[in-house]
Design a protein around this motif. Sequence first.
Motif, PDB file in Angstrom:
ATOM      1  N   ARG A 132       0.818  -1.216   0.000  1.00  0.00           N
ATOM      2  CA  ARG A 132       0.000   0.000   0.000  1.00  0.00           C
ATOM      3  C   ARG A 132       0.848   1.261   0.000  1.00  0.00           C
ATOM      4  O   ARG A 132       0.416   2.305  -0.479  1.00  0.00           O
ATOM      5  CB  ARG A 132      -0.946  -0.008   1.210  1.00  0.00           C
ATOM      6  CG  ARG A 132      -1.920  -1.171   1.206  1.00  0.00           C
ATOM      7  CD  ARG A 132      -3.009  -0.978   2.241  1.00  0.00           C
ATOM      8  NE  ARG A 132      -3.808  -2.191   2.402  1.00  0.00           N
ATOM      9  CZ  ARG A 132      -4.974  -2.227   3.013  1.00  0.00           C
ATOM     10  NH1 ARG A 132      -5.484  -1.122   3.532  1.00  0.00           N
ATOM     11  NH2 ARG A 132      -5.645  -3.344   3.139  1.00  0.00           N
ATOM     12  N   ASP A 133       2.054   1.168   0.559  1.00  0.00           N
ATOM     13  CA  ASP A 133       2.926   2.343   0.553  1.00  0.00           C
ATOM     14  C   ASP A 133       3.250   2.766  -0.871  1.00  0.00           C
ATOM     15  O   ASP A 133       3.357   3.971  -1.160  1.00  0.00           O
ATOM     16  CB  ASP A 133       4.208   2.067   1.332  1.00  0.00           C
ATOM     17  CG  ASP A 133       4.966   0.842   0.815  1.00  0.00           C
ATOM     18  OD1 ASP A 133       4.301  -0.103   0.316  1.00  0.00           O
ATOM     19  OD2 ASP A 133       6.203   0.816   0.926  1.00  0.00           O
ATOM     20  N   LEU A 134       3.399   1.794  -1.776  1.00  0.00           N
ATOM     21  CA  LEU A 134       3.683   2.132  -3.162  1.00  0.00           C
ATOM     22  C   LEU A 134       2.454   2.723  -3.850  1.00  0.00           C
ATOM     23  O   LEU A 134       2.587   3.613  -4.699  1.00  0.00           O
ATOM     24  CB  LEU A 134       4.173   0.893  -3.914  1.00  0.00           C
ATOM     25  CG  LEU A 134       5.563   0.394  -3.507  1.00  0.00           C
ATOM     26  CD1 LEU A 134       5.904  -0.901  -4.226  1.00  0.00           C
ATOM     27  CD2 LEU A 134       6.614   1.465  -3.800  1.00  0.00           C
ATOM     28  N   LEU A 135       1.272   2.276  -3.488  1.00  0.00           N
ATOM     29  CA  LEU A 135       0.058   2.906  -4.018  1.00  0.00           C
ATOM     30  C   LEU A 135       0.003   4.372  -3.613  1.00  0.00           C
ATOM     31  O   LEU A 135      -0.309   5.249  -4.430  1.00  0.00           O
ATOM     32  CB  LEU A 135      -1.196   2.199  -3.494  1.00  0.00           C
ATOM     33  CG  LEU A 135      -1.590   0.850  -4.071  1.00  0.00           C
ATOM     34  CD1 LEU A 135      -2.962   0.449  -3.541  1.00  0.00           C
ATOM     35  CD2 LEU A 135      -1.596   0.878  -5.585  1.00  0.00           C
ATOM     36  N   ARG A 136       0.301   4.634  -2.347  1.00  0.00           N
ATOM     37  CA  ARG A 136       0.270   6.025  -1.872  1.00  0.00           C
ATOM     38  C   ARG A 136       1.339   6.863  -2.564  1.00  0.00           C
ATOM     39  O   ARG A 136       1.103   8.039  -2.878  1.00  0.00           O
ATOM     40  CB  ARG A 136       0.457   6.051  -0.347  1.00  0.00           C
ATOM     41  CG  ARG A 136      -0.788   5.612   0.426  1.00  0.00           C
ATOM     42  CD  ARG A 136      -0.620   5.802   1.915  1.00  0.00           C
ATOM     43  NE  ARG A 136       0.212   4.752   2.497  1.00  0.00           N
ATOM     44  CZ  ARG A 136      -0.250   3.623   3.026  1.00  0.00           C
ATOM     45  NH1 ARG A 136      -1.561   3.386   3.032  1.00  0.00           N
ATOM     46  NH2 ARG A 136       0.564   2.728   3.544  1.00  0.00           N
ATOM     47  N   GLU A 137       2.494   6.260  -2.814  1.00  0.00           N
ATOM     48  CA  GLU A 137       3.550   6.992  -3.518  1.00  0.00           C
ATOM     49  C   GLU A 137       3.122   7.334  -4.942  1.00  0.00           C
ATOM     50  O   GLU A 137       3.374   8.436  -5.431  1.00  0.00           O
ATOM     51  CB  GLU A 137       4.839   6.170  -3.529  1.00  0.00           C
ATOM     52  CG  GLU A 137       6.041   6.916  -4.076  1.00  0.00           C
ATOM     53  CD  GLU A 137       7.322   6.132  -3.934  1.00  0.00           C
ATOM     54  OE1 GLU A 137       8.335   6.535  -4.559  1.00  0.00           O
ATOM     55  OE2 GLU A 137       7.346   5.116  -3.201  1.00  0.00           O
ATOM     56  N   MET A 138       2.464   6.396  -5.606  1.00  0.00           N
ATOM     57  CA  MET A 138       1.945   6.663  -6.953  1.00  0.00           C
ATOM     58  C   MET A 138       0.983   7.850  -6.930  1.00  0.00           C
ATOM     59  O   MET A 138       1.105   8.783  -7.734  1.00  0.00           O
ATOM     60  CB  MET A 138       1.198   5.438  -7.486  1.00  0.00           C
ATOM     61  CG  MET A 138       2.047   4.241  -7.778  1.00  0.00           C
ATOM     62  SD  MET A 138       0.981   2.802  -8.166  1.00  0.00           S
ATOM     63  CE  MET A 138       2.207   1.506  -8.291  1.00  0.00           C
ATOM     64  N   ALA A 139       0.029   7.797  -6.015  1.00  0.00           N
ATOM     65  CA  ALA A 139      -0.974   8.857  -5.945  1.00  0.00           C
ATOM     66  C   ALA A 139      -0.343  10.188  -5.563  1.00  0.00           C
ATOM     67  O   ALA A 139      -0.691  11.237  -6.128  1.00  0.00           O
ATOM     68  CB  ALA A 139      -2.069   8.477  -4.942  1.00  0.00           C
ATOM     69  N   ASP A 140       0.581  10.174  -4.622  1.00  0.00           N
ATOM     70  CA  ASP A 140       1.226  11.413  -4.193  1.00  0.00           C
ATOM     71  C   ASP A 140       2.015  12.058  -5.332  1.00  0.00           C
ATOM     72  O   ASP A 140       2.126  13.292  -5.396  1.00  0.00           O
ATOM     73  CB  ASP A 140       2.169  11.139  -3.015  1.00  0.00           C
ATOM     74  CG  ASP A 140       1.421  10.827  -1.722  1.00  0.00           C
ATOM     75  OD1 ASP A 140       0.197  11.086  -1.671  1.00  0.00           O
ATOM     76  OD2 ASP A 140       2.050  10.301  -0.789  1.00  0.00           O
ATOM     77  N   ASP A 141       2.555  11.245  -6.230  1.00  0.00           N
ATOM     78  CA  ASP A 141       3.320  11.773  -7.362  1.00  0.00           C
ATOM     79  C   ASP A 141       2.426  12.182  -8.534  1.00  0.00           C
ATOM     80  O   ASP A 141       2.946  12.648  -9.557  1.00  0.00           O
ATOM     81  CB  ASP A 141       4.335  10.735  -7.841  1.00  0.00           C
ATOM     82  CG  ASP A 141       5.558  10.645  -6.927  1.00  0.00           C
ATOM     83  OD1 ASP A 141       5.628  11.422  -5.952  1.00  0.00           O
ATOM     84  OD2 ASP A 141       6.440   9.799  -7.189  1.00  0.00           O
ATOM     85  N   GLY A 142       1.133  11.985  -8.405  1.00  0.00           N
ATOM     86  CA  GLY A 142       0.221  12.410  -9.459  1.00  0.00           C
ATOM     87  C   GLY A 142      -0.033  11.384 -10.538  1.00  0.00           C
ATOM     88  O   GLY A 142      -0.634  11.705 -11.574  1.00  0.00           O
ATOM     89  N   HIS A 143       0.393  10.139 -10.327  1.00  0.00           N
ATOM     90  CA  HIS A 143       0.138   9.096 -11.308  1.00  0.00           C
ATOM     91  C   HIS A 143      -1.298   8.594 -11.187  1.00  0.00           C
ATOM     92  O   HIS A 143      -1.938   8.740 -10.139  1.00  0.00           O
ATOM     93  CB  HIS A 143       1.115   7.938 -11.123  1.00  0.00           C
ATOM     94  CG  HIS A 143       2.547   8.344 -11.198  1.00  0.00           C
ATOM     95  ND1 HIS A 143       3.093   8.929 -12.329  1.00  0.00           N
ATOM     96  CD2 HIS A 143       3.555   8.283 -10.280  1.00  0.00           C
ATOM     97  CE1 HIS A 143       4.364   9.189 -12.111  1.00  0.00           C
ATOM     98  NE2 HIS A 143       4.673   8.810 -10.883  1.00  0.00           N
TER      99      HIS A 143
END
Length: 278
Positions: A132-143
Amino acid sequence: MKFGRRAMLRLTACLGVATAVRFLGPDPVQAPGRYPSGSPPTAAGPRATAPVRASAYRLRPMTAYAPPSSALARPPVRRRPFLRMAGTGRGMVLTFDDGPDPRYTPAILRTLRRYDVRAMFFVCGEMAVENRDLLREMADDGHVVGNHSWSHPLIPRLSPGGIRSELGRTSEIVERTVGDAPDWYRAPYGAWNRRSFEIGAELGMEPLGWTVDTLDWREPGTRAIVRRVREGAGPGVVVLSHDAGGNRQQSVAALRTYLPQLLDEGYRITVPGTAPRA
């Protein structure tokens, strides 16, 4: 299948709200039920060798599509997935399937961040729930985080309830993690059917295929992946790559090479807009 409260509200609202797709246009597709290899693959494949939880889903992608559907839904029930963009000049979309995988996804995110571009990640629920941390990183980066089913099955072999579970569970875990459910989904192997279009629409998602297949799942070598992207580059192109489902070091290395080259040639790496919410 249990949905979150926000997901249930959206399912109710989507019956009365039309989805706006501003710049993706569907292309002609192959005949329904036809597979490039002549017959559909089996539903099993090799597992990843590293100790990361993943299912046996790394099989050959397919591009079979469903016959037209007359069902009414909002967003509209599509007859085929969108395969490319329209009206965006030299815009291109980079997409990555099967993750997130902590062995490869972080390196892809770092490269995208270095060049300040956005991409689409079509995630599998069973991978997402463990990362889930990678999902949040994706969203935080605007992907854009898209839905690639829960366990990467062959969709046409599932019952309607099975399709709903595969897509619904994945949308739920994405929404619980990043705050919004996916607006886009991609059938594993590109194998769609009428029910998948209907259920995807009920869940508020539009179907997205691809224009250029890098065939990186075959591990053809970094140069071969770069060559396929460069030869297929053009206005409106959607590129298919993978960040999980096998050894993706070549995919990571290829991105580092072709991304700056595409930008130097004047291509704009972008993502589609999101569907409006009620």
